[in-house]
Structures are given as structure tokens and as C-alpha cells.
Design a protein around this motif. Structure first.
Motif, PDB file in Angstrom:
ATOM      1  N   GLU A 145       5.638   0.640  12.179  1.00 27.57           N
ATOM      2  CA  GLU A 145       6.374   0.636  10.906  1.00 27.57           C
ATOM      3  C   GLU A 145       7.139  -0.674  10.729  1.00 27.57           C
ATOM      4  N   LEU A 146       7.787  -1.144  11.803  1.00 29.12           N
ATOM      5  CA  LEU A 146       8.492  -2.425  11.733  1.00 29.12           C
ATOM      6  C   LEU A 146       7.533  -3.566  11.449  1.00 29.12           C
ATOM      7  N   ARG A 204       4.624  -3.476   9.855  1.00 31.88           N
ATOM      8  CA  ARG A 204       4.237  -3.456   8.445  1.00 31.88           C
ATOM      9  C   ARG A 204       5.366  -3.940   7.549  1.00 31.88           C
ATOM     10  N   HIS A 205       6.589  -3.526   7.894  1.00 34.55           N
ATOM     11  CA  HIS A 205       7.748  -3.927   7.086  1.00 34.55           C
ATOM     12  C   HIS A 205       7.936  -5.438   7.087  1.00 34.55           C
ATOM     13  N   TYR A 206       7.918  -6.051   8.276  1.00 34.25           N
ATOM     14  CA  TYR A 206       8.184  -7.492   8.342  1.00 34.25           C
ATOM     15  C   TYR A 206       7.009  -8.315   7.817  1.00 34.25           C
ATOM     16  N   GLU A 232       5.305  -7.330   5.320  1.00 30.68           N
ATOM     17  CA  GLU A 232       5.539  -7.236   3.875  1.00 30.68           C
ATOM     18  C   GLU A 232       6.638  -8.202   3.450  1.00 30.68           C
ATOM     19  N   LYS A 234       1.343  -8.573   4.458  1.00 30.45           N
ATOM     20  CA  LYS A 234       0.951  -7.198   4.785  1.00 30.45           C
ATOM     21  C   LYS A 234      -0.532  -6.951   4.530  1.00 30.45           C
TER      22      LYS A 234
END
Length: 254
Positions: free
Chosen positions: A130-131, A133-135, A137, A142
Motif C-alpha cells: 500500500e505504501l 502504491r501511495h508513494y 502515485e 503508479k
């Protein structure tokens, strides 16, 4: 107490005094630019702050903890991320795998989790993905998670390196010449990214860069180095008009 406090650090190599009394205090959301001609000691400052070198004098404190003589991995866990002048992505791994490499030291499970797929380990793996994908993005990458970095444009690779540094969950981020090799359009995008990371997410950022238009546009405070010494500290407007800074870059008339 400042998020990062660097007090009067010195570092020499033989008879070469690479750092002569450098000091800095950075708060969350601040961007500090470090500029100067080649050989001014800029990267040596980063190496002394991040644990590559141990200063011969002075101290470095991160979030209230003295990190002057700590090993690099311990400094990373306390909240310092870094990129380097030369891109250091792993060929043969995907973008996602490159970024995930930085998560392992931050994983919160014990020896048993390293040997068996325990619930704690599975939860950490989910958190890592999750981290990641977040970073990705955050840096605009992403959509390229499954790509190989060597197949992407140079500017994209720079962004992947920043995402990997963010995966360390830092409080302070050191960017060493992030605009090296970028074209003007990529530099403009990088300016926007650095400001967003600092102001919206709240990271403190230290930035070494030869592209002065980038440093002048994003920095709250600029430290100018020459032959290991700090010759000026001030806002972009102040250092641009400092006679000693002008002489260091342009020389002095006979």
C-alpha cells in the motif's frame, strides 16, 4: 528543537578540508538548498549527515536523537531518506520491486515472521504494498509499477528513486542533484514534486543541485559552500545578490 540540527561539523581527507564548520537547522516542511562550485564539499556534507562519514568535529541530531556516530541503517530507521547523484536502481527488477526494496528495513515483524508467513508478516507485506502504491502515485509513477526502470525515460527513473527514498518513511529527505540529466520540462515537473512533498506531506528536504533555477525556485533557505566553507546563508534573493557568492561563481575582476 529542530527536526534536523547540524552543528559545526568538520571533515578532512588528508590535507583537504572538505567541510569546515557547516551548520544547519531544518524544520518539517522546509526546503534547504546547498549550492556551490564543484569541489565545494556539498556531497561530503550529505555523507556526514547520513552516516557515510563520521565528522571529526561537531554533531548531527535528528528529531532529538544524536546520530553523529550511528550506522547508516540506524539513521534510516530514525527517519532519514536519501537519493544519490548517480541513479542506483536495480536492473532486472520492476519499478514496484525497486521501491519495495527500501521497505524491508522498516518491516515490523520478528525472526519468526522472517521464517514463516505469520499474520504479522502478511500484514506488513500488505502495508508495504500500500505504501509503495501511495508513494509511486505521489511521484506520478503508479501506472508504471510493472515496468523495468531501464526501459523508462531518465526523468522517470529519478522519480522512482525519490519514491524508494520515501518508502523509508523519512522525516527528512536528502536529494543529491535530482535534476541531473533532466530536460527543462522534466526539471519543471521536479520543482512541483519537491514543493508538494515538502509542503503538503510535511517532509523536511535538503537539496544539492547545480541547476540554480530549481534551487532558487523551491528553497526556503540556501547555504552556499566554497572550498569547504559556508560563505553565505539566506533566502534565494539574499544569496543571489551576495558579493562573495557572485565571486565564487563568476570570479573577480582584476
Amino acid at each position: 528543537m529542530a527536526l534536523l540540527s547540524v552543528k559545526d561539523i568538520h571533515k578532512s581527507f588528508g590535507g583537504v578540508k572538505a567541510i569546515q564548520g557547516f551548520s544547519l537547522e531544518a524544520e518539517p516542511g522546509e526546503i534547504h538548498g546547498i549550492i556551490g562550485p564543484n569541489g565545494a564539499g556539498k556531497t561530503t556534507i550529505f555523507n556526514a549527515i547520513s552516516g557515510v562519514y563520521i565528522p571529526e568535529q561537531g554533531s548531527v541530531t535528528l528529531n532529538g536523537v544524536d546520530i553523529t556516530r550511528l550506522e547508516q541503517h540506524k539513521i534510516t530507521r530514525l527517519g532519514m531518506g536519501r537519493t544519490f547523484q548517480n541513479i542506483r536502481l536495480f536492473k532486472g527488477l520492476t519499478v514496484e520491486e525497486n521501491v519495495m526494496c527500501a521497505f524491508d528495513p522498516q518491516s515490523r515483524y520478528g525472526i519468526l515472521g522472517g521464517l514463516l508467513p505469520t499474520p504479522a508478516r502478511r500484514a506488513e507485506e500488505r502495508r508495504g504494498r500500500e505504501l509503495c502504491r501511495h508513494y509511486l502515485e505521489v511521484v506520478g509513477m503508479k501506472d508504471y509499477m510493472g515496468e523495468r526502470p531501464e526501459n523508462l525515460a531518465y526523468g522517470m527513473q529519478r522519480r522512482i528513486e525519490i519514491a524508494r527514498a520515501l518508502m523509508c518513511e523519512p522525516k527528512i529527505l536528502l536529494l543529491d542533484e535530482p535534476a541531473a540529466g533532466l530536460n527543462p520540462t522534466e526539471v519543471a515537473g521536479l520543482m512541483e514534486l519537491i514543493q508538494r512533498i515538502s509542503k503538503e506531506i510535511g517532509f523536511g528536504i535538503l537539496l544539492i543541485e547545480h541547476r540554480l533555477e530549481l534551487v532558487m525556485n523551491v528553497s526556503d533557505l540556501i547555504h552556499v559552500q566554497n572550498f569547504g566553507k559556508t560563505i553565505a546563508v539566506g533566502t534565494p534573493e539574499q544569496v543571489q545578490h551576495d558579493p562573495e557568492v557572485i565571486e565564487a561563481y563568476l570570479g573577480k575582476e582584476d
